[in-house]
Structures are given as structure tokens and as C-alpha cells.
Write an enzyme that holds these catalytic residues in place. Structure first.
Site, PDB file in Angstrom:
ATOM      1  N   ASP A  69       0.765  -1.321   0.037  1.00 33.33           N
ATOM      2  CA  ASP A  69      -0.017  -0.380   0.261  1.00 33.33           C
ATOM      3  C   ASP A  69       1.319   1.129  -0.196  1.00 33.33           C
ATOM      4  O   ASP A  69       1.325   1.428   1.045  1.00 33.33           O
ATOM      5  CB  ASP A  69      -0.736   0.269   1.279  1.00 33.33           C
ATOM      6  CG  ASP A  69      -2.221   0.712   1.341  1.00 33.33           C
ATOM      7  OD1 ASP A  69      -1.751   2.058   0.169  1.00 33.33           O
ATOM      8  OD2 ASP A  69      -3.206   0.887   1.890  1.00 33.33           O
ATOM      9  N   ASN A  96       1.527   5.571 -11.510  1.00 34.97           N
ATOM     10  CA  ASN A  96       1.008   5.009 -12.111  1.00 34.97           C
ATOM     11  C   ASN A  96      -0.519   5.000 -11.053  1.00 34.97           C
ATOM     12  O   ASN A  96      -1.642   5.609 -11.867  1.00 34.97           O
ATOM     13  CB  ASN A  96       0.545   4.241 -13.287  1.00 34.97           C
ATOM     14  CG  ASN A  96      -0.734   3.707 -13.460  1.00 34.97           C
ATOM     15  OD1 ASN A  96      -0.946   4.379 -14.551  1.00 34.97           O
ATOM     16  ND2 ASN A  96      -1.193   2.707 -13.142  1.00 34.97           N
ATOM     17  N   TYR A 160     -10.045  15.814  -7.236  1.00 33.45           N
ATOM     18  CA  TYR A 160      -9.025  14.644  -8.461  1.00 33.45           C
ATOM     19  C   TYR A 160      -8.349  15.175  -8.842  1.00 33.45           C
ATOM     20  O   TYR A 160      -6.802  14.912  -9.818  1.00 33.45           O
ATOM     21  CB  TYR A 160     -10.283  13.465  -8.740  1.00 33.45           C
ATOM     22  CG  TYR A 160      -8.822  12.888 -10.040  1.00 33.45           C
ATOM     23  CD1 TYR A 160      -8.646  12.179 -10.137  1.00 33.45           C
ATOM     24  CD2 TYR A 160      -9.277  12.856 -11.124  1.00 33.45           C
ATOM     25  CE1 TYR A 160      -7.753  10.959 -10.399  1.00 33.45           C
ATOM     26  CE2 TYR A 160      -8.623  12.141 -12.639  1.00 33.45           C
ATOM     27  CZ  TYR A 160      -8.016  11.476 -11.916  1.00 33.45           C
ATOM     28  OH  TYR A 160      -7.693  10.555 -12.947  1.00 33.45           O
ATOM     29  N   ALA A 162      -7.276  18.235  -8.943  1.00 36.88           N
ATOM     30  CA  ALA A 162      -6.320  19.014  -8.485  1.00 36.88           C
ATOM     31  C   ALA A 162      -5.525  18.709  -7.964  1.00 36.88           C
ATOM     32  O   ALA A 162      -4.142  18.951  -8.329  1.00 36.88           O
ATOM     33  CB  ALA A 162      -7.072  20.213  -7.218  1.00 36.88           C
ATOM     34  N   LYS A 164      -3.905  15.318 -10.043  1.00 39.22           N
ATOM     35  CA  LYS A 164      -3.532  15.614 -11.270  1.00 39.22           C
ATOM     36  C   LYS A 164      -2.732  16.883 -11.258  1.00 39.22           C
ATOM     37  O   LYS A 164      -1.619  16.953 -12.304  1.00 39.22           O
ATOM     38  CB  LYS A 164      -4.349  15.133 -12.400  1.00 39.22           C
ATOM     39  CG  LYS A 164      -4.865  13.728 -11.568  1.00 39.22           C
ATOM     40  CD  LYS A 164      -3.480  12.644 -12.108  1.00 39.22           C
ATOM     41  CE  LYS A 164      -4.517  11.076 -10.961  1.00 39.22           C
ATOM     42  NZ  LYS A 164      -3.101  10.031 -11.149  1.00 39.22           N
TER      43      LYS A 164
HETATM   44  N1  LIG Z   1      -9.102   4.820 -16.634  1.00 36.87           N
HETATM   45  C1  LIG Z   1      -9.548   6.246 -17.027  1.00 36.87           C
HETATM   46  O1  LIG Z   1     -10.250   6.592 -17.269  1.00 36.87           O
HETATM   47  C2  LIG Z   1      -8.615   7.535 -16.089  1.00 36.87           C
HETATM   48  C3  LIG Z   1      -8.032   8.546 -17.307  1.00 36.87           C
HETATM   49  C4  LIG Z   1      -6.878   9.883 -16.829  1.00 36.87           C
HETATM   50  C5  LIG Z   1      -5.872   9.226 -15.410  1.00 36.87           C
HETATM   51  N2  LIG Z   1      -6.045   7.901 -15.365  1.00 36.87           N
HETATM   52  C6  LIG Z   1      -5.098   7.275 -14.480  1.00 36.87           C
HETATM   53  O2  LIG Z   1      -4.141   6.644 -14.647  1.00 36.87           O
HETATM   54  C7  LIG Z   1      -4.026   5.942 -13.732  1.00 36.87           C
HETATM   55  C8  LIG Z   1      -3.953   4.049 -13.991  1.00 36.87           C
HETATM   56  O3  LIG Z   1      -5.350   4.052 -13.261  1.00 36.87           O
HETATM   57  P1  LIG Z   1      -6.482   2.923 -13.962  1.00 36.87           P
HETATM   58  O4  LIG Z   1      -7.420   3.481 -14.710  1.00 36.87           O
HETATM   59  O5  LIG Z   1      -5.920   1.920 -14.725  1.00 36.87           O
HETATM   60  O6  LIG Z   1      -7.414   2.130 -12.558  1.00 36.87           O
HETATM   61  P2  LIG Z   1      -6.825   1.414 -11.487  1.00 36.87           P
HETATM   62  O7  LIG Z   1      -7.405   0.708 -12.849  1.00 36.87           O
HETATM   63  O8  LIG Z   1      -8.113   1.300 -10.708  1.00 36.87           O
HETATM   64  O9  LIG Z   1      -6.031   1.267 -11.583  1.00 36.87           O
HETATM   65  C9  LIG Z   1      -5.510   1.818 -10.502  1.00 36.87           C
HETATM   66  C10 LIG Z   1      -4.083   1.094  -9.643  1.00 36.87           C
HETATM   67  O10 LIG Z   1      -3.493   1.974  -9.081  1.00 36.87           O
HETATM   68  C11 LIG Z   1      -3.690   0.598  -7.905  1.00 36.87           C
HETATM   69  N3  LIG Z   1      -3.653   1.106  -6.429  1.00 36.87           N
HETATM   70  C12 LIG Z   1      -4.648   1.841  -6.094  1.00 36.87           C
HETATM   71  N4  LIG Z   1      -4.121   2.030  -4.554  1.00 36.87           N
HETATM   72  C13 LIG Z   1      -3.299   1.700  -4.133  1.00 36.87           C
HETATM   73  C14 LIG Z   1      -2.509   1.840  -2.877  1.00 36.87           C
HETATM   74  N5  LIG Z   1      -3.201   2.662  -1.627  1.00 36.87           N
HETATM   75  N6  LIG Z   1      -1.428   1.200  -3.297  1.00 36.87           N
HETATM   76  C15 LIG Z   1      -1.044   1.121  -4.412  1.00 36.87           C
HETATM   77  N7  LIG Z   1      -1.326   0.498  -5.076  1.00 36.87           N
HETATM   78  C16 LIG Z   1      -2.626   1.124  -5.404  1.00 36.87           C
HETATM   79  C17 LIG Z   1      -4.603  -0.640  -7.677  1.00 36.87           C
HETATM   80  O11 LIG Z   1      -4.020  -1.664  -7.682  1.00 36.87           O
HETATM   81  P3  LIG Z   1      -4.546  -2.523  -5.664  1.00 36.87           P
HETATM   82  O12 LIG Z   1      -6.487  -1.804  -6.219  1.00 36.87           O
HETATM   83  O13 LIG Z   1      -4.474  -3.790  -5.611  1.00 36.87           O
HETATM   84  O14 LIG Z   1      -3.765  -1.427  -4.973  1.00 36.87           O
HETATM   85  C18 LIG Z   1      -4.982  -0.300  -9.404  1.00 36.87           C
HETATM   86  O15 LIG Z   1      -4.010  -1.298 -10.649  1.00 36.87           O
HETATM   87  C19 LIG Z   1      -4.364   6.323 -12.429  1.00 36.87           C
HETATM   88  O16 LIG Z   1      -3.180   7.555 -12.052  1.00 36.87           O
HETATM   89  C20 LIG Z   1      -5.973   7.821 -12.237  1.00 36.87           C
HETATM   90  O17 LIG Z   1      -5.425   8.109 -12.350  1.00 36.87           O
HETATM   91  C21 LIG Z   1      -6.634   6.804 -15.831  1.00 36.87           C
END
Ligand SMILES: NC(=O)c1ccc[n+]([C@@H]2O[C@H](COP(=O)([O-])OP(=O)(O)OC[C@H]3O[C@@H](n4cnc5c(N)ncnc54)[C@H](OP(=O)(O)O)[C@@H]3O)[C@@H](O)[C@H]2O)c1
Length: 259
Positions: A69, A96, A160, A162, A164
Site C-alpha cells: 500500500d 501510475n 482528483y 487538483a 493531477k
Molecule cells: N482510466 C481512466 O479513464 C484514466 C484517465 C486518466 C487518468 N487515469 C489515471 O491512470 C492511472 C491508472 O488508473 P487506471 O485507469 O488504470 O485505474 P485502475 O485500474 O483503478 O488502476 C489503479 C491501480 O492503482 C493501484 N492502487 C490503488 N491504490 C493503491 C495504493 N494505496 N497503493 C498501491 N497501489 C494502489 C490499484 O491496485 P490495488 O487496488 O491492488 O492497490 C490499481 O492497480 C491513475 O493514476 C488514474 O488516475 C486513468
């Protein structure tokens, strides 16, 4: 489903390099870990769920997992130490892991703000600090994963957006701060991409379906992104051949920003 053949797949651009990817158990992080491994890197995938990380690593001998975590004290240092202890170097840090939170101003709490900023801003900062000595040695780079909402308003989830925006500003400041050390720092700002992000934000299925339909309607290219499409650009920013690129925030969102 869009199938993308990663340009780097056959060329081994990252052969001999070590990459730490946070949030590697799903979505964009999983796609990035797999793409880096396919390009020859040794990858340490970090996230809380060991089973999800193992799924990412399955069939990819170059990916190893480090369940943690990242909001816990010392977690950032331990993750970087784990990569350095395994392979003796760190070349790329991909910040990420991130969390989205629906939190209108009238419902904003200190705890809610902390939950978003601890993971989206503090953890990347501490990871970058821990990785810095290794990145200096390897002339490596950091790729921060922002969002199109890092530079656009997001009513109802302002913190969120802010968080980013903060990550984008850290990117620019670190790029200048670390330039003389030969360390490049860039950010990728994806638009709406298929992943677990909306479900992890606690939204129900009906709300998720509505949001996805609204986003699809607003995106000029007519669809949400796939994680592999985003991962391909993470590799390009981190590519050792991108020698003169630093301090940039690249938006990849099917044209959403223009609409
Ligand atoms: N999908 C979109 O539309 C989108 C758009 C713009 C930006 N983003 C950004 O892209 C990045 C990846 O997001 P995603 O879309 O791929 O979403 P996601 O599938 O929810 O991935 C987020 C990852 O972060 C891990 N995580 C969450 N809390 C954590 C913690 N406390 N410690 C360690 N790991 C943690 C999660 O794994 P665990 O739960 O196993 O910890 C998960 O694998 C994020 O920064 C998000 O803000 C996403």
C-alpha cells in the site's frame, strides 16, 4: 476492443533496463508493465493486491511483483529498494497508481482530500525521492500518469483534478530540478480509458454505464481508450532514445480536449 501492436515489442528498446510500475495490477499499469517487459525491461509491479499483480506477471518472466500500500510509511522507499536489490539498478519510475474520488464541494472532508492526495501526489513524490540516486546513476526517467482532468475542470471531483494538476506541476519542476543530473521527467495525461478506475471510485454499475456513454459521445474519435494505447505512450516518453524530451505533459484522449 482495439488491438495495438506495440512498436517496441520486437526491438528490445528497454533490454537491460529496470522499470518500476505502480498500480500494475490492473488497467493502464498492467498494460504498461506488460509492454515494458515485452520491450526487454525487468519490471517490478507494485500494488496492494498480490493476486492482481500475479495475474499481470503470469506468462511474463521479466515481471516480478511487490505487493504494498503506497500510502503506508516507508512503502515508497521499500518498493524502490526491492527493485534495486533484485537487479542492481532503476532506470524508469512510472508513477501510475492513482485513485478517483467523487466529492462535490458540499461533501468535501479532510479525510477525503487526504485519501486522494496521499496516493496521487505524496506517493509519487516519495517514490521519486527514493528512486533519485538510481535514476542519476542510470540517466533514467520518471513518467507521471496525470489525466486530461489535470488541466481541465472536473465538477464533482475537483480534488482528483487538483491532485493531477499538482502532479503535472511536479513534473515540470522536477524536470528542471533534475535536468543537470541527466534525469528526464515527463507526464502522460490520458482521457477516459477502460480500467477499474470508475468501479474503484465506488460508483455503481448504472452510474458507470451512464458516465461511459457520456464520455464516448464527447470524444471526437468516438470511443474510450484502451490501456495498451496509453501504455504505448508511456514507453515512448521513457524511451532512452527520447533524449531531449523533458518537462512535458502529453495528452492522449481521442481528441476530448479539443471538443
Ligand atoms: N482510466 C481512466 O479513464 C484514466 C484517465 C486518466 C487518468 N487515469 C489515471 O491512470 C492511472 C491508472 O488508473 P487506471 O485507469 O488504470 O485505474 P485502475 O485500474 O483503478 O488502476 C489503479 C491501480 O492503482 C493501484 N492502487 C490503488 N491504490 C493503491 C495504493 N494505496 N497503493 C498501491 N497501489 C494502489 C490499484 O491496485 P490495488 O487496488 O491492488 O492497490 C490499481 O492497480 C491513475 O493514476 C488514474 O488516475 C486513468
Amino acid at each position: 476492443m482495439v488491438t495495438i501492436r506495440l512498436q517496441d515489442e520486437a526491438s528490445g528498446t528497454f533490454e537491460g533496463r529496470v522499470v518500476v510500475v505502480t498500480g500494475a495490477g490492473s488497467g493502464i499499469g498492467r498494460a504498461a508493465a506488460v509492454a515494458f517487459a515485452a520491450a526487454g525491461a525487468r519490471v517490478l509491479g507494485v500494488g496492494r493486491r498480490e493476486d492482481a499483480l500475479e495475474e499481470t506477471a503470469a506468462g511474463h518472466r521479466r515481471i516480478e511483483v511487490h505487493p504494498a500500500d503506497l500510502r503506508a510509511p516507508q512503502a515508497a522507499q521499500r518498493a524502490i529498494d526491492a527493485a534495486a536489490a533484485r537487479w542492481g539498478r532503476v532506470d524508469v519510475l512510472v508513477n501510475n497508481a492513482g485513485v478517483t474520488k467523487v466529492m462535490p464541494l458540499g461533501q468535501t472532508t479532510a479525510e477525503g482530500i487526504g485519501a486522494v492526495f496521499d496516493l496521487n501526489v505524496t506517493a509519487p513524490s516519495l517514490l521519486a525521492r527514493a528512486a533519485l540516486p538510481h535514476l542519476r546513476d542510470s540517466a533514467g526517467s520518471i513518467v507521471n500518469i496525470s489525466s486530461t482532468y489535470g488541466h481541465r475542470p472536473l465538477p464533482g471531483a475537483a480534488h482528483y483534478a487538483a491532485s493531477k494538476a499538482a502532479l503535472e506541476q511536479l513534473t515540470r519542476s522536477w524536470a528542471v530540478e533534475l535536468a543537470s543530473a541527466g534525469v528526464r521527467v515527463n507526464a502522460l495525461a490520458p482521457g477516459p480509458t477502460e480500467s477499474q478506475a470508475l468501479a474503484s471510485a465506488g460508483l455503481d454499475e448504472t452510474t458507470i454505464a451512464r458516465i461511459k456513454a457520456e464520455e464516448t459521445a464527447r470524444i471526437p474519435l468516438g470511443r474510450r481508450g484502451e490501456p495498451a494505447e496509453v501504455a504505448a505512450w508511456i514507453l515512448r516518453l521513457a524511451d532512452p532514445a527520447s533524449t531531449w524530451l523533458t518537462g512535458q505533459v502529453l495528452t492522449i484522449d481521442g481528441g476530448l480536449e479539443l471538443a
